[in-house]
Design a protein around this motif. Sequence first.
Motif, PDB file in Angstrom:
ATOM      1  N   LEU A  11       0.838  -1.195   0.000  1.00 33.66           N
ATOM      2  CA  LEU A  11       0.000   0.000   0.000  1.00 33.66           C
ATOM      3  C   LEU A  11       0.874   1.245   0.000  1.00 33.66           C
ATOM      4  O   LEU A  11       1.965   1.263   0.567  1.00 33.66           O
ATOM      5  N   THR A  12       0.382   2.295  -0.643  1.00 31.36           N
ATOM      6  CA  THR A  12       1.098   3.571  -0.625  1.00 31.36           C
ATOM      7  C   THR A  12       0.908   4.251   0.723  1.00 31.36           C
ATOM      8  O   THR A  12       0.074   3.828   1.542  1.00 31.36           O
ATOM      9  N   ALA A  13       1.667   5.315   0.949  1.00 30.04           N
ATOM     10  CA  ALA A  13       1.539   6.061   2.203  1.00 30.04           C
ATOM     11  C   ALA A  13       0.107   6.543   2.391  1.00 30.04           C
ATOM     12  O   ALA A  13      -0.470   6.441   3.487  1.00 30.04           O
ATOM     13  N   LYS A  14      -0.486   7.058   1.326  1.00 25.00           N
ATOM     14  CA  LYS A  14      -1.871   7.537   1.395  1.00 25.00           C
ATOM     15  C   LYS A  14      -2.828   6.397   1.718  1.00 25.00           C
ATOM     16  O   LYS A  14      -3.713   6.528   2.574  1.00 25.00           O
ATOM     17  N   GLN A  21      -2.166   3.574   3.213  1.00 23.67           N
ATOM     18  CA  GLN A  21      -1.957   3.143   4.592  1.00 23.67           C
ATOM     19  C   GLN A  21      -2.774   4.000   5.545  1.00 23.67           C
ATOM     20  O   GLN A  21      -3.488   3.502   6.421  1.00 23.67           O
ATOM     21  N   LEU A  22      -2.656   5.307   5.372  1.00 16.98           N
ATOM     22  CA  LEU A  22      -3.299   6.233   6.295  1.00 16.98           C
ATOM     23  C   LEU A  22      -4.819   6.178   6.160  1.00 16.98           C
ATOM     24  O   LEU A  22      -5.543   6.235   7.162  1.00 16.98           O
ATOM     25  N   LEU A  23      -5.316   6.059   4.933  1.00 17.88           N
ATOM     26  CA  LEU A  23      -6.759   5.957   4.725  1.00 17.88           C
ATOM     27  C   LEU A  23      -7.312   4.679   5.356  1.00 17.88           C
ATOM     28  O   LEU A  23      -8.420   4.673   5.906  1.00 17.88           O
ATOM     29  N   THR A  24      -6.526   3.608   5.291  1.00 18.46           N
ATOM     30  CA  THR A  24      -6.950   2.341   5.887  1.00 18.46           C
ATOM     31  C   THR A  24      -7.040   2.461   7.403  1.00 18.46           C
ATOM     32  O   THR A  24      -8.030   2.042   8.019  1.00 18.46           O
ATOM     33  N   PHE A  25      -5.997   3.043   8.020  1.00 20.37           N
ATOM     34  CA  PHE A  25      -6.023   3.245   9.470  1.00 20.37           C
ATOM     35  C   PHE A  25      -7.176   4.171   9.843  1.00 20.37           C
ATOM     36  O   PHE A  25      -7.884   3.943  10.827  1.00 20.37           O
ATOM     37  N   GLY A  26      -7.359   5.235   9.069  1.00 20.70           N
ATOM     38  CA  GLY A  26      -8.419   6.188   9.363  1.00 20.70           C
ATOM     39  C   GLY A  26      -9.801   5.566   9.279  1.00 20.70           C
ATOM     40  O   GLY A  26     -10.698   5.897  10.075  1.00 20.70           O
ATOM     41  N   SER A  27      -9.985   4.639   8.341  1.00 21.97           N
ATOM     42  CA  SER A  27     -11.296   4.011   8.170  1.00 21.97           C
ATOM     43  C   SER A  27     -11.698   3.195   9.394  1.00 21.97           C
ATOM     44  O   SER A  27     -12.886   2.990   9.659  1.00 21.97           O
ATOM     45  N   ASP A  68       1.714   8.886  -2.883  1.00 22.55           N
ATOM     46  CA  ASP A  68       1.542   7.767  -3.813  1.00 22.55           C
ATOM     47  C   ASP A  68       2.752   6.832  -3.862  1.00 22.55           C
ATOM     48  O   ASP A  68       2.867   6.002  -4.771  1.00 22.55           O
ATOM     49  N   VAL A  69       3.644   6.977  -2.884  1.00 22.25           N
ATOM     50  CA  VAL A  69       4.817   6.107  -2.810  1.00 22.25           C
ATOM     51  C   VAL A  69       4.522   4.932  -1.884  1.00 22.25           C
ATOM     52  O   VAL A  69       3.983   5.117  -0.783  1.00 22.25           O
ATOM     53  N   ARG A  70       4.854   3.728  -2.319  1.00 20.56           N
ATOM     54  CA  ARG A  70       4.632   2.557  -1.479  1.00 20.56           C
ATOM     55  C   ARG A  70       5.450   2.655  -0.197  1.00 20.56           C
ATOM     56  O   ARG A  70       6.574   3.134  -0.197  1.00 20.56           O
ATOM     57  N   GLU A  71       4.872   2.145   0.878  1.00 18.18           N
ATOM     58  CA  GLU A  71       5.518   2.237   2.196  1.00 18.18           C
ATOM     59  C   GLU A  71       6.917   1.633   2.203  1.00 18.18           C
ATOM     60  O   GLU A  71       7.839   2.162   2.805  1.00 18.18           O
ATOM     61  N   ASP A  72       7.115   0.495   1.507  1.00 18.82           N
ATOM     62  CA  ASP A  72       8.415  -0.166   1.534  1.00 18.82           C
ATOM     63  C   ASP A  72       9.471   0.568   0.713  1.00 18.82           C
ATOM     64  O   ASP A  72      10.639   0.171   0.694  1.00 18.82           O
ATOM     65  N   ARG A  73       9.075   1.657   0.037  1.00 16.39           N
ATOM     66  CA  ARG A  73      10.037   2.452  -0.719  1.00 16.39           C
ATOM     67  C   ARG A  73      10.320   3.793  -0.045  1.00 16.39           C
ATOM     68  O   ARG A  73      11.021   4.638  -0.618  1.00 16.39           O
ATOM     69  N   LEU A  74       9.773   3.985   1.142  1.00 17.03           N
ATOM     70  CA  LEU A  74      10.062   5.188   1.914  1.00 17.03           C
ATOM     71  C   LEU A  74      11.357   4.993   2.691  1.00 17.03           C
ATOM     72  O   LEU A  74      11.750   3.872   3.017  1.00 17.03           O
ATOM     73  N   SER A  75      12.010   6.103   3.019  1.00 15.49           N
ATOM     74  CA  SER A  75      13.213   6.032   3.854  1.00 15.49           C
ATOM     75  C   SER A  75      12.813   5.711   5.293  1.00 15.49           C
ATOM     76  O   SER A  75      11.629   5.757   5.659  1.00 15.49           O
ATOM     77  N   GLY A  76      13.823   5.424   6.125  1.00 18.68           N
ATOM     78  CA  GLY A  76      13.542   5.107   7.520  1.00 18.68           C
ATOM     79  C   GLY A  76      12.829   6.242   8.235  1.00 18.68           C
ATOM     80  O   GLY A  76      11.858   6.019   8.986  1.00 18.68           O
ATOM     81  N   GLY A  77      13.295   7.463   8.012  1.00 20.68           N
ATOM     82  CA  GLY A  77      12.669   8.612   8.645  1.00 20.68           C
ATOM     83  C   GLY A  77      11.248   8.831   8.159  1.00 20.68           C
ATOM     84  O   GLY A  77      10.352   9.192   8.934  1.00 20.68           O
ATOM     85  N   GLN A  78      11.017   8.599   6.873  1.00 20.67           N
ATOM     86  CA  GLN A  78       9.674   8.764   6.311  1.00 20.67           C
ATOM     87  C   GLN A  78       8.724   7.699   6.856  1.00 20.67           C
ATOM     88  O   GLN A  78       7.552   7.976   7.127  1.00 20.67           O
ATOM     89  N   ARG A  79       9.222   6.480   7.040  1.00 23.81           N
ATOM     90  CA  ARG A  79       8.392   5.419   7.608  1.00 23.81           C
ATOM     91  C   ARG A  79       8.018   5.735   9.048  1.00 23.81           C
ATOM     92  O   ARG A  79       6.892   5.458   9.489  1.00 23.81           O
ATOM     93  N   GLN A  80       8.957   6.318   9.802  1.00 26.72           N
ATOM     94  CA  GLN A  80       8.657   6.703  11.176  1.00 26.72           C
ATOM     95  C   GLN A  80       7.575   7.774  11.209  1.00 26.72           C
ATOM     96  O   GLN A  80       6.670   7.746  12.040  1.00 26.72           O
TER      97      GLN A  80
END
Length: 295
Positions: free
Chosen positions: A87-90, A92-98, A121-133
């Motif tokens: 899932l992309t960052a967006k 992920q967040l929409l899923t948690f929000g739902s 629109d970037v997949r979570e596994d392609r984010l940097s460590g800081g971005q994932r945090q």
Amino acid sequence: MAADIRKSYGELNAVDGVSFTVAEGEFFGILGPNGAGKTTTLEIVEGLRQADSGHVTLLGENPWPRNPALLPRIGVQLQASSFFEKLTAKEQLLTFGSLYGVGDTTAMEMLELVGLGDKADVREDRLSGGQRQRLSIACALVHDPDVVFLDEPTAALDPQARRNLWDVLREIQARGKTIVYTTHYLDEAEILCDRVAIMDRGRILAMDSPATLVRGLDAPTQVVLQRGAISTEQARAINGVEHAYEDDVSLTISTRKPAPVLSALAERGTLDGLQVRTATLEDVFLHLTGREYRA
């Protein structure tokens, strides 16, 4: 509020009579070396783990057994975060929000808050460590909780990512949220926290504002000069100097009366390259927990 909470695993007293109260809107830090009991304490307060004894009140409720009434009012970011695969960052967040009935607009606002609007629109596994945090924190905040629990949110981040996350944490508190977090970074806690509790071996050793704890240490000020600026004997003869020693690079003077010492050094024309180092929260931490490394 935590009152005399205890948790043991066999002969190990992971949490040994911990008590503290956190005020509304406060940024409260729990500090300690590895194995101090920080995470276990946080999990008990969050309602993720049952204490052997003691009492916890969270927003006027008992968090254990798992209290559904509290879930919309608290946000939790664990030491290790797991996301939905692919899932992309967006997304992920929409899923948690739902899960909390949060609309898409609110979820996207939270993505902007943590500085990930351009990574939506970037997949979570392609984010940097800081971005994932930051995404993990956004997921903990998406339902607008009153209290946010963060367990070592800046661990393993590079200095730039840590500083960026500090700005996020300041913004969260500015929104009136109460933040309870653990960290190994003493400089971070000294800057961000209103109060800190220093833990070791399951107990709280000291608790107050960082500035008050540093003042209470009554540690000398260190004045560092370039080697050869004056001799060690001349330094020791200055009124107010408690100790002076020289290494291959510099001369260090210890004093609890820095004003007259600095005045005397100015009269000698030895201020070029001078550095003044006062005590920090790290000094308090080491004074209380010792300097022995613990893995």
